[in-house]
Enzyme design. Structure first.
Site: not given
Lengths: 294, 294
Positions: B67, B261
């Site tokens: 990611d 995040h």
């Protein structure tokens, strides 16, 4: 009749724009979830379209150009994080196989569900119960295949007629639907007389390609990277103009043409649409997240 | 004072959501264009933010999780299509180097501009004229570095004072700015007396990580993957809770904390914000395409 839901996920060419993501088209049909191409950002476009990236059964890659494959590592990573167990089938040109596998396996993926890598040849490459997928060789700068989703023709029972002769047995229904002639109480029941043939629907996905031979399909998604003003450029890089796409649609007698794989230089695709309409009236510009129910 | 423009491109963790893309943060400063991480979709997020993907000078990768890197092949492909000539500097943990190179070179890129692959160690790893970048080892499940953008301190001339003693010479100005004591017409001009020290601004990017030692920075972008309800999970997978991020911000005396995040499980990040605010008041949840001018 089962609906076929067609969703355009990314409709740009080469580079994403504010309005258009990179190539990918989704087909949902009777529990099957299929992708044609997987450009960067496909998993997010699926999420925006309300389709689970993990649901995908099979991915059909047209060719080894980055804008058509760079979404693969990410979507596979997400499937893994979502604890996918079922296998994923990835169909792709034989010359693309080795490098696309590198791309997907460059970063370790663990624990990985089964991935079947299937090199494509011309003809029927995937056979479902109610449909199949055909591959067609296209004319591009590298080995490229187009794909056709083709629903099988099916027989629909003429229930009124069958009731008149007194038939009410699912085993006979089933044989008639399969196209058999059945003898029942001395009466010969032919499928021609007691059923009607419902033609299956078909969708063709033909990018990237210069105009070339393709078999007839109802719904044609065709490379329309350029307008007529860039025809020489289109020929040079083996793409099509919108007008050429329209000529293909007319020739094969399509019901509908979707202009697709639009170069970023056409922020307003109206000129492409107008050029295509001069040749073929049933045409629309594909837009990101546009869904068509067939 | 040159503005520092900080743009959050993707603020999700692991998997993109409708609202949040995958990790990447952009800093624009005095003609420099810098990326921290490059999750899938970064090139499109840049375009949406009005920043040219081709402008990027250097990319700082934190670690080898998909990611954070799957956007690299696509952005490099786009740079190539845009005829980039200038070199691209990619900084990354030594253990990530081989596999990230595979990822980028899996599909042939041609004609490619120079790419410098630079394995990172702790300390100053990039020295610009007005700033430098420091790498800090973090505490995650794989080798991970955080990065600090640190503007250099600079001396601002006290023009009024200098005019009073009659100095009007750029060569003397330059030496005073560089911190030198200059003797002029028998007068000793010290930088302490004739300039003021303007402290440089700093931004720290610390993902993915459990709470760990980090040097003081003004603007702290910190892993806040989880809420307190998932603290055990956070510890297990070596991430931080929003409250832990706030504790770090408080400890280092940050001016501002950005919760970053964010796990897809928090569609509404308000609880994370509230938990962080109990510890540290100057906190905001980073959102995609949010731009902050420092």
């Amino acid at each position: 009749m089962q609906p076929i839901r067609l969703t355009f996920l990314g409709t740009s060419a080469s580079v994403p724009t504010k309005e258009r993501g990179l190539p990918a088209v989704h087909i949902s049909y009777n529990g099957y979830s299929i992708l044609f191409d997987c450009g960067e950002g496909t998993q997010r476009q699926l999420t925006l379209a309300g389709i689970s990236p993990t649901s995908i059964d099979a991915i059909f890659i047209t060719h080894l150009h980055g804008d058509h494959v760079f979404g693969l590592p990410g979507i596979i990573n997400t499937m893994l994080l979502n604890n996918r167990r079922k296998p994923l089938y990835i169909f792709l040109p034989p010359t693309a196989l080795r490098r696309v596998r590198w791309l997907v396996h460059a970063i370790p993926l663990f624990p990985l569900f089964p991935i079947a890598w299937i090199p494509v040849r011309e003809g029927t490459i995937f056979e479902g119960r109610e449909f199949h997928i055909e591959a067609v060789r296209l004319d591009h700068t590298t080995e490229t295949f187009g794909y056709i989703f083709r629903e099988k023709d099916r027989r629909k029972l003429l229930k009124d007629k069958l009731e008149k002769v007194g038939v009410n047995d699912w085993r006979i229904y089933r044989r008639l639907k399969a196209g058999e002639t059945v003898t029942w109480n001395g009466i010969e029941l032919s499928p021609e007389e007691y059923t009607t043939l419902v033609k299956g629907r078909s969708i063709g996905y033909f990018v990237d390609t210069a105009p070339t031979y393709i078999p007839p399909v109802d719904y044609l998604i065709h490379d329309s990277a350029f307008g007529e003003g860039e025809r020489e450029k289109a020929e040079e890089v083996k793409h099509s103009t919108a007008r050429q796409a329209a000529e293909v649609a007319k020739k094969i007698g399509a019901k509908k043409l979707f202009l697709y794989h639009i170069s970023p230089r056409y922020r307003d695709p109206t000129p492409l649409l107008e050029e295509a309409k001069e040749v073929f009236p049933y045409v629309e510009v594909a837009e990101d997240l546009m869904t068509v129910e067939l």
